[in-house]
Design a protein around this motif. Structure first.
Motif, short mmCIF file in Angstrom:
data_model
loop_
_atom_site.label_atom_id
_atom_site.label_comp_id
_atom_site.label_asym_id
_atom_site.label_seq_id
_atom_site.Cartn_x
_atom_site.Cartn_y
_atom_site.Cartn_z
N SER A 55 -12.52 -4.49 9.97
CA SER A 55 -14.01 -4.28 10.77
C SER A 55 -13.49 -3.63 12.36
O SER A 55 -12.64 -4.12 12.77
CB SER A 55 -14.61 -5.37 10.81
OG SER A 55 -15.85 -5.40 11.66
N PRO A 56 -13.80 -2.34 12.65
CA PRO A 56 -14.89 -1.80 11.70
C PRO A 56 -14.37 -0.94 10.69
O PRO A 56 -15.12 -0.06 10.17
CB PRO A 56 -15.48 -1.02 12.97
CG PRO A 56 -14.39 -0.61 13.77
CD PRO A 56 -13.58 -1.93 13.71
N ALA A 57 -13.03 -1.02 10.48
CA ALA A 57 -12.65 -0.26 9.28
C ALA A 57 -13.26 -0.60 7.77
O ALA A 57 -13.94 -1.64 7.86
CB ALA A 57 -11.08 -0.51 9.21
N ALA A 58 -13.03 0.00 6.83
CA ALA A 58 -13.42 -0.46 5.45
C ALA A 58 -12.26 0.02 4.53
O ALA A 58 -12.36 0.95 4.05
CB ALA A 58 -14.63 0.58 5.14
N ILE A 59 -11.39 -0.92 4.48
CA ILE A 59 -10.03 -0.80 3.58
C ILE A 59 -10.74 -0.90 2.06
O ILE A 59 -11.24 -2.09 1.93
CB ILE A 59 -8.93 -1.73 4.11
CG1 ILE A 59 -8.72 -1.75 5.27
CG2 ILE A 59 -7.89 -1.40 3.19
CD1 ILE A 59 -7.86 -2.89 5.97
N PRO A 60 -10.57 -0.03 1.34
CA PRO A 60 -10.95 -0.31 -0.10
C PRO A 60 -10.18 -1.51 -0.86
O PRO A 60 -8.82 -1.69 -0.38
CB PRO A 60 -10.90 1.22 -0.98
CG PRO A 60 -9.76 1.61 0.06
CD PRO A 60 -9.89 1.12 1.37
N PRO A 61 -10.71 -2.07 -1.96
CA PRO A 61 -10.02 -3.20 -2.34
C PRO A 61 -8.48 -3.08 -3.01
O PRO A 61 -7.56 -4.09 -2.73
CB PRO A 61 -10.86 -3.61 -3.61
CG PRO A 61 -12.22 -3.01 -3.32
CD PRO A 61 -11.95 -1.67 -2.52
N HIS A 62 -8.36 -1.81 -3.43
CA HIS A 62 -6.90 -1.50 -4.01
C HIS A 62 -6.07 -1.22 -3.01
O HIS A 62 -4.55 -1.21 -3.17
CB HIS A 62 -6.82 -0.43 -4.98
CG HIS A 62 -7.26 1.04 -4.47
ND1 HIS A 62 -8.48 1.23 -3.91
CD2 HIS A 62 -6.52 1.92 -4.00
CE1 HIS A 62 -8.47 2.49 -3.36
NE2 HIS A 62 -7.43 2.92 -3.58
N THR A 109 -6.38 -6.13 -12.31
CA THR A 109 -5.95 -5.39 -11.44
C THR A 109 -4.35 -4.53 -11.71
O THR A 109 -3.90 -5.23 -12.36
CB THR A 109 -5.83 -5.72 -10.00
OG1 THR A 109 -4.85 -6.69 -10.05
CG2 THR A 109 -7.26 -6.23 -9.45
N TRP A 110 -4.11 -3.65 -11.30
CA TRP A 110 -2.86 -3.26 -11.42
C TRP A 110 -2.41 -2.40 -10.21
O TRP A 110 -3.09 -1.84 -9.33
CB TRP A 110 -2.74 -2.00 -12.52
CG TRP A 110 -4.00 -0.88 -12.33
CD1 TRP A 110 -5.19 -0.90 -12.88
CD2 TRP A 110 -3.93 0.27 -11.66
NE1 TRP A 110 -5.86 0.17 -12.64
CE2 TRP A 110 -5.04 1.05 -11.78
CE3 TRP A 110 -3.02 1.08 -11.20
CZ2 TRP A 110 -5.42 2.24 -11.12
CZ3 TRP A 110 -3.04 2.17 -10.48
CH2 TRP A 110 -4.42 2.74 -10.38
N GLY A 187 -10.52 -10.87 -5.58
CA GLY A 187 -10.10 -12.03 -5.86
C GLY A 187 -8.49 -12.15 -6.13
O GLY A 187 -7.81 -13.44 -6.00
N MET A 188 -7.96 -11.23 -6.71
CA MET A 188 -6.48 -11.08 -6.90
C MET A 188 -5.92 -9.63 -6.40
O MET A 188 -6.49 -8.65 -6.33
CB MET A 188 -6.21 -11.00 -8.27
CG MET A 188 -6.44 -12.48 -8.99
SD MET A 188 -5.24 -13.86 -8.67
CE MET A 188 -3.95 -13.00 -9.58
#
Length: 247
Positions: A55-62, A109-110, A187-188
């Motif tokens: 925050s304020p960044a928006a790191i994607p989940p992967h 996920t992978w 979550g993982m």
């Protein structure tokens, strides 16, 4: 004194009622965490807070550096982690606006860095992940929800997909057949990394939409944000009750 760490997800950039007193940049063997660790008070109790997307960044989940996040938090003498996740509802009971305390997880996920074990010390790190969430911590959260009059589903299966795109209807149908109750993207490997560090870990899932193909309306970020804003306030009340119970 050991403290609680809170990991916030989408829509939980800041905790309602959190009084920040310091920020701690942390260097780890795995790089930098999503943002400096925030130290502060929630309901008068010291906690450490990390927004996993930055925050304020928006790191994607992967792209989240989960190893750096968990390593940074464990450096502050914490004795538990409560993670907040925004999810889509799959099972019939997981309606929009519900809160779930999952007791199981399925990892779809992978390509993520899933372990601290890089095989360099000659020992294999085979953790027991039969019960991925800490039972005592889950009991404390359930008790806190009851004390505060907050509805919290006591068990369910959290399916974790790669993201950042949302799932197809067929993928959601497969997850339903697998037994998943909700679907999220963060979550993982967070839960497994906490187990490797021997930190009790539990997740609170906010259902912000029906999963793909299960709702009557198209999935939009606008509608999700409205639910997130409301549910984030409920989660903050749950955390306050939880901390009072541990005082």
């Amino acid at each position: 004194m050991p403290s609680i760490a809170i990991i916030g997800g989408t829509g939980v950039a800041e905790l309602d009622g959190f009084e920040r007193i310091a920020e701690h940049p942390v260097n780890t063997p795995y790089g930098a965490p999503s943002r400096p660790i925030q130290e502060g008070l929630l309901d008068g109790t010291k906690i450490y807070f990390l927004q996993r997307h930055g925050s304020p960044a928006a790191i994607p989940p992967h792209s989240i550096n989960y190893r750096a996040n968990l390593w940074a938090l464990q450096s502050f003498d914490i004795d538990a982690i409560v993670a907040i996740n925004a999810v889509g509802g799959i099972s019939a009971s997981m309606k929009t606006g519900r809160l779930l305390l999952p007791d199981q997880v399925i990892d779809y996920t992978w390509g993520r860095e899933h372990t601290f074990d890089e095989g360099q010390d000659g020992h294999l790190l085979h953790i027991d992940f039969t019960e991925p969430y800490d039972s005592a911590l889950r009991d404390d959260l359930l008790g806190a929800a009851a004390a505060a009059g907050i509805g919290l589903e006591p068990r369910g299966v959290h399916g974790v997909t790669q993201g950042p795109r949302l799932e197809s209807a067929a993928e959601v149908q497969r997850m339903a057949r697998d037994g998943c109750d909700v679907v999220g993207m963060t979550g993982m490997p967070e839960a497994a990394l906490a187990r490797e560090l021997n930190i009790p870990y539990a997740a609170v899932c906010m259902v912000v939409n029906a999963a793909a193909g299960l709702g009557d309306m198209p999935l939009t970020l606008t509608s999700m944000r409205e639910i997130l804003q409301r549910e984030a306030q409920v989660v903050a009340s749950l955390l306050q009750s939880f901390l009072r119970g541990r005082a």
